[in-house]
Design a protein around this motif. Structure first.
Motif, short mmCIF file in Angstrom:
data_model
loop_
_atom_site.label_atom_id
_atom_site.label_comp_id
_atom_site.label_asym_id
_atom_site.label_seq_id
_atom_site.Cartn_x
_atom_site.Cartn_y
_atom_site.Cartn_z
N UNK A 2 0.80 -1.19 0.00
CA UNK A 2 0.00 0.00 0.00
C UNK A 2 0.85 1.26 0.00
N UNK A 3 0.21 2.36 -0.21
CA UNK A 3 0.89 3.64 -0.27
C UNK A 3 1.58 3.97 1.05
N UNK A 4 0.91 3.70 2.17
CA UNK A 4 1.48 4.02 3.48
C UNK A 4 2.74 3.19 3.73
N UNK A 5 2.68 1.91 3.42
CA UNK A 5 3.86 1.07 3.65
C UNK A 5 5.01 1.49 2.72
N UNK A 6 4.70 1.91 1.52
CA UNK A 6 5.74 2.40 0.61
C UNK A 6 6.41 3.66 1.17
N UNK A 7 5.62 4.56 1.73
CA UNK A 7 6.17 5.79 2.31
C UNK A 7 7.02 5.45 3.53
N UNK A 8 6.54 4.53 4.36
CA UNK A 8 7.30 4.16 5.55
C UNK A 8 8.60 3.44 5.20
N UNK A 9 8.60 2.68 4.12
CA UNK A 9 9.80 1.93 3.71
C UNK A 9 10.71 2.72 2.78
N UNK A 10 10.34 3.95 2.47
CA UNK A 10 11.14 4.78 1.55
C UNK A 10 12.60 4.93 2.00
N UNK A 11 12.89 5.07 3.28
CA UNK A 11 14.31 5.18 3.67
C UNK A 11 15.12 3.93 3.32
N UNK A 12 14.46 2.80 3.15
CA UNK A 12 15.16 1.55 2.83
C UNK A 12 15.25 1.30 1.32
N UNK A 13 14.77 2.22 0.52
CA UNK A 13 14.77 2.04 -0.93
C UNK A 13 16.16 1.77 -1.50
N UNK A 18 19.66 -2.06 -4.13
CA UNK A 18 20.94 -2.76 -4.19
C UNK A 18 20.74 -4.27 -4.17
N UNK A 19 19.84 -4.73 -3.33
CA UNK A 19 19.56 -6.17 -3.25
C UNK A 19 19.02 -6.68 -4.58
N UNK A 20 18.16 -5.92 -5.22
CA UNK A 20 17.62 -6.31 -6.53
C UNK A 20 18.75 -6.39 -7.55
N UNK A 21 19.63 -5.41 -7.55
CA UNK A 21 20.74 -5.40 -8.51
C UNK A 21 21.67 -6.59 -8.28
N UNK A 22 21.92 -6.92 -7.04
CA UNK A 22 22.78 -8.07 -6.72
C UNK A 22 22.13 -9.35 -7.20
N UNK A 23 20.81 -9.50 -6.99
CA UNK A 23 20.11 -10.70 -7.47
C UNK A 23 20.20 -10.81 -8.99
N UNK A 24 20.09 -9.69 -9.69
CA UNK A 24 20.17 -9.73 -11.15
C UNK A 24 21.56 -10.16 -11.62
N UNK A 25 22.59 -9.65 -10.97
CA UNK A 25 23.97 -10.01 -11.32
C UNK A 25 24.20 -11.50 -11.08
#
Length: 87
Positions: A2-13, A18-25
């Protein structure tokens, strides 16, 4: 999410990105590592090294077994076409 959880997790973006990029590599490295065309090319280079006297028969047998195991794994998984591209 949801929008609220996205806003709350924004500092962890940055960490999530980085985790996504590592998984792709890692996925791309595994695709190349198990690609039958890559394994066959390594087998050919290995045979050339043996013929040139750069390695012993024992070293050749050991590395050949490892490469053949990779080729078998790639064949069983069926994830590649054998021409250097994913299917």
């Amino acid at each position: 999410m949801g929008l609220i959880s996205e806003v709350l997790l924004l500092p962890f973006a940055p960490a999530r990105g980085s985790a996504w990029a590592i998984r792709q590599v890692i996925q791309e490295a595994e695709r190349i590592y198990y690609d039958p065309a890559t394994v066959r090319a390594e087998l050919a280079r290995l045979e050339e090294r043996l013929e040139a006297g750069e390695i012993t028969e024992e070293e050749f047998d050991q590395v050949e077994d490892e490469l053949l195991d990779r080729l078998e794994t790639a064949t069983r998984s069926g994830e590649t076409t054998g021409d250097g591209t994913a299917s």
